[in-house]
Design a protein around this motif. Sequence first.
Motif, PDB file in Angstrom:
ATOM      1  N   MET A   1      -9.921  16.706   7.598  1.00 25.14           N
ATOM      2  CA  MET A   1     -10.967  15.956   6.891  1.00 25.14           C
ATOM      3  C   MET A   1     -12.139  15.666   7.836  1.00 25.14           C
ATOM      4  O   MET A   1     -13.299  15.650   7.422  1.00 25.14           O
ATOM      5  CB  MET A   1     -10.350  14.657   6.384  1.00 25.14           C
ATOM      6  CG  MET A   1     -10.849  14.184   5.065  1.00 25.14           C
ATOM      7  SD  MET A   1     -10.901  15.375   3.727  1.00 25.14           S
ATOM      8  CE  MET A   1     -12.270  14.683   2.827  1.00 25.14           C
TER       9      MET A   1
ATOM     10  N   SER B   1     -15.845  16.702   7.232  1.00 23.36           N
ATOM     11  CA  SER B   1     -16.888  15.687   7.287  1.00 23.36           C
ATOM     12  C   SER B   1     -18.047  16.111   8.193  1.00 23.36           C
ATOM     13  O   SER B   1     -19.217  15.887   7.872  1.00 23.36           O
ATOM     14  CB  SER B   1     -16.273  14.382   7.796  1.00 23.36           C
ATOM     15  OG  SER B   1     -17.254  13.395   7.879  1.00 23.36           O
TER      16      SER B   1
ATOM     17  N   LEU C   1     -19.950  12.653  -0.271  1.00 22.49           N
ATOM     18  CA  LEU C   1     -18.662  12.101  -0.682  1.00 22.49           C
ATOM     19  C   LEU C   1     -17.512  12.722   0.119  1.00 22.49           C
ATOM     20  O   LEU C   1     -16.518  12.055   0.432  1.00 22.49           O
ATOM     21  CB  LEU C   1     -18.471  12.346  -2.182  1.00 22.49           C
ATOM     22  CG  LEU C   1     -17.674  11.338  -2.990  1.00 22.49           C
ATOM     23  CD1 LEU C   1     -18.003   9.901  -2.622  1.00 22.49           C
ATOM     24  CD2 LEU C   1     -17.926  11.569  -4.474  1.00 22.49           C
ATOM     25  N   LEU C   2     -17.668  13.981   0.468  1.00 23.26           N
ATOM     26  CA  LEU C   2     -16.642  14.611   1.313  1.00 23.26           C
ATOM     27  C   LEU C   2     -16.579  13.869   2.650  1.00 23.26           C
ATOM     28  O   LEU C   2     -15.503  13.583   3.181  1.00 23.26           O
ATOM     29  CB  LEU C   2     -16.974  16.083   1.567  1.00 23.26           C
ATOM     30  CG  LEU C   2     -16.924  17.020   0.361  1.00 23.26           C
ATOM     31  CD1 LEU C   2     -17.359  18.422   0.771  1.00 23.26           C
ATOM     32  CD2 LEU C   2     -15.522  17.071  -0.225  1.00 23.26           C
TER      33      LEU C   2
ATOM     34  N   LYS D   1     -14.999  10.408   1.979  1.00 21.40           N
ATOM     35  CA  LYS D   1     -13.571  10.368   1.672  1.00 21.40           C
ATOM     36  C   LYS D   1     -12.705  10.506   2.918  1.00 21.40           C
ATOM     37  O   LYS D   1     -11.493  10.259   2.873  1.00 21.40           O
ATOM     38  CB  LYS D   1     -13.217  11.463   0.655  1.00 21.40           C
ATOM     39  CG  LYS D   1     -13.594  11.074  -0.763  1.00 21.40           C
ATOM     40  CD  LYS D   1     -13.125  12.093  -1.769  1.00 21.40           C
ATOM     41  CE  LYS D   1     -13.633  11.765  -3.167  1.00 21.40           C
ATOM     42  NZ  LYS D   1     -12.976  10.568  -3.738  1.00 21.40           N
ATOM     43  N   THR D   2     -13.313  10.913   4.010  1.00 21.32           N
ATOM     44  CA  THR D   2     -12.572  10.984   5.264  1.00 21.32           C
ATOM     45  C   THR D   2     -11.952   9.622   5.584  1.00 21.32           C
ATOM     46  O   THR D   2     -10.849   9.542   6.118  1.00 21.32           O
ATOM     47  CB  THR D   2     -13.533  11.415   6.387  1.00 21.32           C
ATOM     48  OG1 THR D   2     -14.183  12.608   5.955  1.00 21.32           O
ATOM     49  CG2 THR D   2     -12.798  11.696   7.679  1.00 21.32           C
TER      50      THR D   2
ATOM     51  N   ARG E   1     -10.650   7.327   3.610  1.00 23.74           N
ATOM     52  CA  ARG E   1      -9.369   7.002   2.972  1.00 23.74           C
ATOM     53  C   ARG E   1      -8.241   7.835   3.552  1.00 23.74           C
ATOM     54  O   ARG E   1      -7.096   7.393   3.629  1.00 23.74           O
ATOM     55  CB  ARG E   1      -9.458   7.148   1.451  1.00 23.74           C
ATOM     56  CG  ARG E   1      -9.644   8.578   0.986  1.00 23.74           C
ATOM     57  CD  ARG E   1     -10.179   8.648  -0.414  1.00 23.74           C
ATOM     58  NE  ARG E   1      -9.166   8.208  -1.376  1.00 23.74           N
ATOM     59  CZ  ARG E   1      -9.477   7.719  -2.577  1.00 23.74           C
ATOM     60  NH1 ARG E   1     -10.739   7.593  -2.933  1.00 23.74           N
ATOM     61  NH2 ARG E   1      -8.530   7.377  -3.412  1.00 23.74           N
TER      62      ARG E   1
ATOM     63  N   ASP F   1      -2.278  10.468  -2.379  1.00 30.36           N
ATOM     64  CA  ASP F   1      -3.735  10.318  -2.360  1.00 30.36           C
ATOM     65  C   ASP F   1      -4.362  11.323  -1.388  1.00 30.36           C
ATOM     66  O   ASP F   1      -5.399  11.929  -1.688  1.00 30.36           O
ATOM     67  CB  ASP F   1      -4.102   8.885  -1.965  1.00 30.36           C
ATOM     68  CG  ASP F   1      -5.606   8.672  -1.967  1.00 30.36           C
ATOM     69  OD1 ASP F   1      -6.174   8.668  -3.067  1.00 30.36           O
ATOM     70  OD2 ASP F   1      -6.201   8.549  -0.874  1.00 30.36           O
ATOM     71  N   THR F   2      -3.715  11.491  -0.241  1.00 28.15           N
ATOM     72  CA  THR F   2      -4.250  12.431   0.741  1.00 28.15           C
ATOM     73  C   THR F   2      -4.187  13.858   0.207  1.00 28.15           C
ATOM     74  O   THR F   2      -5.154  14.625   0.330  1.00 28.15           O
ATOM     75  CB  THR F   2      -3.488  12.300   2.076  1.00 28.15           C
ATOM     76  OG1 THR F   2      -3.791  11.009   2.615  1.00 28.15           O
ATOM     77  CG2 THR F   2      -3.901  13.365   3.072  1.00 28.15           C
TER      78      THR F   2
ATOM     79  N   THR G   1      -6.910  14.178  -2.362  1.00 27.96           N
ATOM     80  CA  THR G   1      -8.243  14.149  -1.753  1.00 27.96           C
ATOM     81  C   THR G   1      -8.539  15.477  -1.059  1.00 27.96           C
ATOM     82  O   THR G   1      -9.634  16.042  -1.206  1.00 27.96           O
ATOM     83  CB  THR G   1      -8.343  12.992  -0.740  1.00 27.96           C
ATOM     84  OG1 THR G   1      -8.012  11.773  -1.409  1.00 27.96           O
ATOM     85  CG2 THR G   1      -9.740  12.886  -0.159  1.00 27.96           C
TER      86      THR G   1
ATOM     87  N   SER H   1     -11.322  18.131  -2.230  1.00 28.30           N
ATOM     88  CA  SER H   1     -12.421  18.386  -1.296  1.00 28.30           C
ATOM     89  C   SER H   1     -12.565  19.879  -1.007  1.00 28.30           C
ATOM     90  O   SER H   1     -13.664  20.433  -1.037  1.00 28.30           O
ATOM     91  CB  SER H   1     -12.172  17.649   0.026  1.00 28.30           C
ATOM     92  OG  SER H   1     -12.071  16.263  -0.207  1.00 28.30           O
TER      93      SER H   1
END
Length: 458
Positions: free
Chosen positions: A246, A250, A291-292, A295-296, A298, A330-331, A334, A338
């Motif tokens: 992530m 990012s 957003l990518l 989201k890192t 979370r 969630d990971t 996500t 992504s």
Amino acid sequence: MSKLWGGRFTKETNQLVEKFTASIEFDQKLALEDIEGSLSHVEMLGSCGIIPAEDVEQIKKGLTSIREKVLNHEVSFSVEDEDIHMNIERMLIEEIGPVGGKLHTGRSRNDQVATDMHLYLRNQTKEIIELIRFVQEAIISQAKQHVETILPGYTHLQRAQPISFAHHLLAYFWMFERDKERLQDSLKRINWSPLGAGALAGTTFPIDRQFSAKQLGFETVYPNSLDAVSDRDFILEFLSIASILMMHISRLSEELVLWSSQEFQFVELDDSFCTGSSIMPQKKNPDVPELLRGKTGRVYGNLIGLLTTLKGLPLAYNKDLQEDKEGMFDTVETLAGSLQLLAPMIETMTVKRENMYKAVSQDYSNATDLADYLAGKGIPFREAHEIIGRIVLYAIQHDKYLLDLSLGEYRNFSGAFEEDIFEVLQPKNVVAARNSYGGTGFSQVETQLNLAIEKLEK
Ligand code: ARG
């Protein structure tokens, strides 16, 4: 409805406790893995002569029919049955009668849930590896078109030396390659079977752990039952790798945000990957890469969350371990979401070569080449650096770039300069000259691109 474990209790569970301790709202995601694990377990019970073959057949039939219903979304789960394991066991008993109660012979929910998680994460890890491949393919498709596209390379976000745009993109290819490799490697450890470890100490039944492990496609079994039911390092490893992945996403996203700004104008993201402003009609916002990048947070949070949950837990199972799930789900979601967006966004972006080229023609990023030029003529590099520094200062003071100075002006600083410096200073030549292995020289980038393509084809 009485609890599957109700025998020892004289009172109903407090309703808030029931709701608080239940995991069914989120662990229903494990339904298929849970059934798969149970099918192998019951098969093993039969093959070891622990329960009769007819019972095995009935239980397998029951589980298969529940699986059908799960796939068709025909089941409803209940909080009273707490988690996915007891929900499915209840359904089984309802489906085939009391014989369904034999399924739980020689196992515990503790080895069961650990098995489910291993199975789930194995599937998801493979999916994510595939999704990374798509991103790498998108990078390659852009890189192929831009070996000779030149843009400023940066250090400290200051223009440093011109580079090939393909070279810049391919840097991310290799980051993602290592992420994939890490995920691949983690499969070795995901592929340990906890099944048969029981609640914590093994079981009195003559089970065959290798049998069920083999059926489930695991490579080996945990040699220690306490370890098998109580560690979640395989999940932590996934969350760590996910965090690194992530972070890479990012950084790339940040560059896309910068490059698509008015200040850079190096790329334009496709309209279908951008959004507008409700007040400023002219805006086209790079929401997706933003957003990518966002989201890192979370994904890191889920890693730190589980590390913290596990820290200081005594052996073996503790209810705390139920907290391993939501962050992991969630990971997974996500990451998948992504990567699915990143690939087509890269693929469809427009690269503005002229703007990139304009940027390198209006900077001093060819200064190192002048220093190398003097060093090539025998002047010690440190001295050459000093001379060029003074030339750059002179140019800035006269509002000129290095290519605008005359040979006469150069000679005022050093007699070693000759007419050929104007060739050396051309951005194309500056890039081409960095022909050391792994450098940005065009022929090196071609070599690198071929290596990347080869990697992907494997
Ligand atoms: N829902 C539980 C979890 O996710 C399953 C294991 C429960 N084991 C127990 N001894 N209460 O961790």
